[in-house]
Enzyme design. Structure first.
Site, PDB file in Angstrom:
ATOM      1  N   ARG A 172      33.171  46.091  38.661  1.00 15.05           N
ATOM      2  CA  ARG A 172      33.906  46.762  37.594  1.00 15.05           C
ATOM      3  C   ARG A 172      33.578  46.117  36.247  1.00 15.05           C
ATOM      4  O   ARG A 172      33.457  46.813  35.238  1.00 15.05           O
ATOM      5  CB  ARG A 172      35.415  46.716  37.859  1.00 15.05           C
ATOM      6  CG  ARG A 172      35.854  47.554  39.042  1.00 15.05           C
ATOM      7  CD  ARG A 172      37.360  47.548  39.205  1.00 15.05           C
ATOM      8  NE  ARG A 172      38.036  48.246  38.120  1.00 15.05           N
ATOM      9  CZ  ARG A 172      39.344  48.199  37.908  1.00 15.05           C
ATOM     10  NH1 ARG A 172      40.120  47.465  38.696  1.00 15.05           N
ATOM     11  NH2 ARG A 172      39.883  48.874  36.906  1.00 15.05           N
ATOM     12  N   CYS A 231      42.655  41.761  33.204  1.00 14.53           N
ATOM     13  CA  CYS A 231      42.216  42.380  34.459  1.00 14.53           C
ATOM     14  C   CYS A 231      42.239  43.887  34.251  1.00 14.53           C
ATOM     15  O   CYS A 231      41.867  44.359  33.179  1.00 14.53           O
ATOM     16  CB  CYS A 231      43.121  41.938  35.607  1.00 14.53           C
ATOM     17  SG  CYS A 231      44.874  42.337  35.349  1.00 14.53           S
TER      18      CYS A 231
END
Length: 276
Positions: A172, A231
């Site tokens: 990601r 995050c």
């Protein structure tokens, strides 16, 4: 005082003269809510706290899990029996992300004694209960500022001037995949540091010296003045802040994280394995 507690130590303290308040915050990203799991069996005396509704505000421009309103968070903690002078232990199913979110929020809101059960419920070998406790109302009154907090501009500045760690999975970070947010990639200048590498196979945190070495290799040394973490939505990032705390670093959390950053098309996005 440490930020984590072993199952054996928790069993001892729970049987002692000053037992901690226990909060069950089981939750899974994209999975079922934790309440059914709680009802099926939890630590005796533990109160269930819902991450999506009590440890976060409504999703929106501030991200998928923005910070809850201070008054609402305080009310939720008091309903769970949390008082300023009573220790608190939080746990989840073992991943540690939700428990770390609760730990971070309580610390940020000024509670002086909060710990995470290392390894979560899977580390507990004692009896479980299906009783739903009705704790006496606590007296905890949140005073924000106990932990450093970043907004989007602060995160961008820290990526340039300090050390900003990206706690998501490496794919990601690189932008190879993005299963949730508008676009893949990372904040320019951020360093990839998947939070999954902070724990052993059993879900317990690595020893402090191992975490110190890990974060040192990523740029968090004794000379590093400012460290921050983000995050996807501010949940697993709290777990990385906890790991950094064990390693001896007080890190800031960008609570809006990638879900907030990537929602604004005017903000820059970097892709690939390099920070920039």
């Amino acid at each position: 005082m440490t930020a984590i507690i072993s199952a054996a130590q928790l069993a001892s303290e729970s049987a002692g003269p000053r037992p901690p308040v226990l909060l069950d915050v089981r939750w899974s990203l994209g999975g079922p809510p934790g309440r059914p799991a709680y009802d099926a069996g939890h630590l005796p005396g533990a109160v269930y706290v819902d991450l999506d509704t009590e440890l976060a505000g409504p999703a929106g421009a501030g991200g998928r899990h923005p910070l809850p309103g201070v008054a609402a968070f305080g009310a939720a903690m008091r309903r769970a029996g949390v008082s300023a002078g009573t220790p608190v232990v939080v746990y989840d199913g073992g991943q540690g992300w939700a428990a770390a979110r609760a730990w971070w929020l309580l610390r940020w809101a000024g509670h002086p004694d909060v710990r995470v059960l290392d390894g979560g419920l899977t580390a507990w070998t004692g009896p479980l209960s299906t009783d739903t406790p009705s704790p006496a109302e606590g007296d905890f009154a949140p005073v924000p500022g106990g932990m450093p907090l970043l907004d989007a501009d602060g995160a961008a500045a820290l990526a340039d001037e300090g050390l900003l760690l990206d706690a998501r999975a490496a794919e990601r970070y690189r932008g190879d995949v993005e299963p949730i947010d508008r676009i893949g990639g990372h904040i320019p200048g951020a360093v990839s540091a998947p939070t999954t590498e902070n724990v052993a196979e059993d879900g317990r945190f690595l020893p402090a010296e191992h975490l110190t070495a890990r974060f040192g290799a990523l740029g968090a040394t004794e000379e590093t003045k400012n460290v921050g973490v983000y995050c996807g939505s501010g949940v697993s990032g709290a777990h990385e802040v906890l790991a950094l705390e064990i390693a001896g670093h007080r890190a800031a959390l960008y609570a809006g994280s990638w879900s907030e950053w990537s929602s604004d098309e005017s903000r820059p996005v970097a892709t690939g394995p390099d920070p920039r």
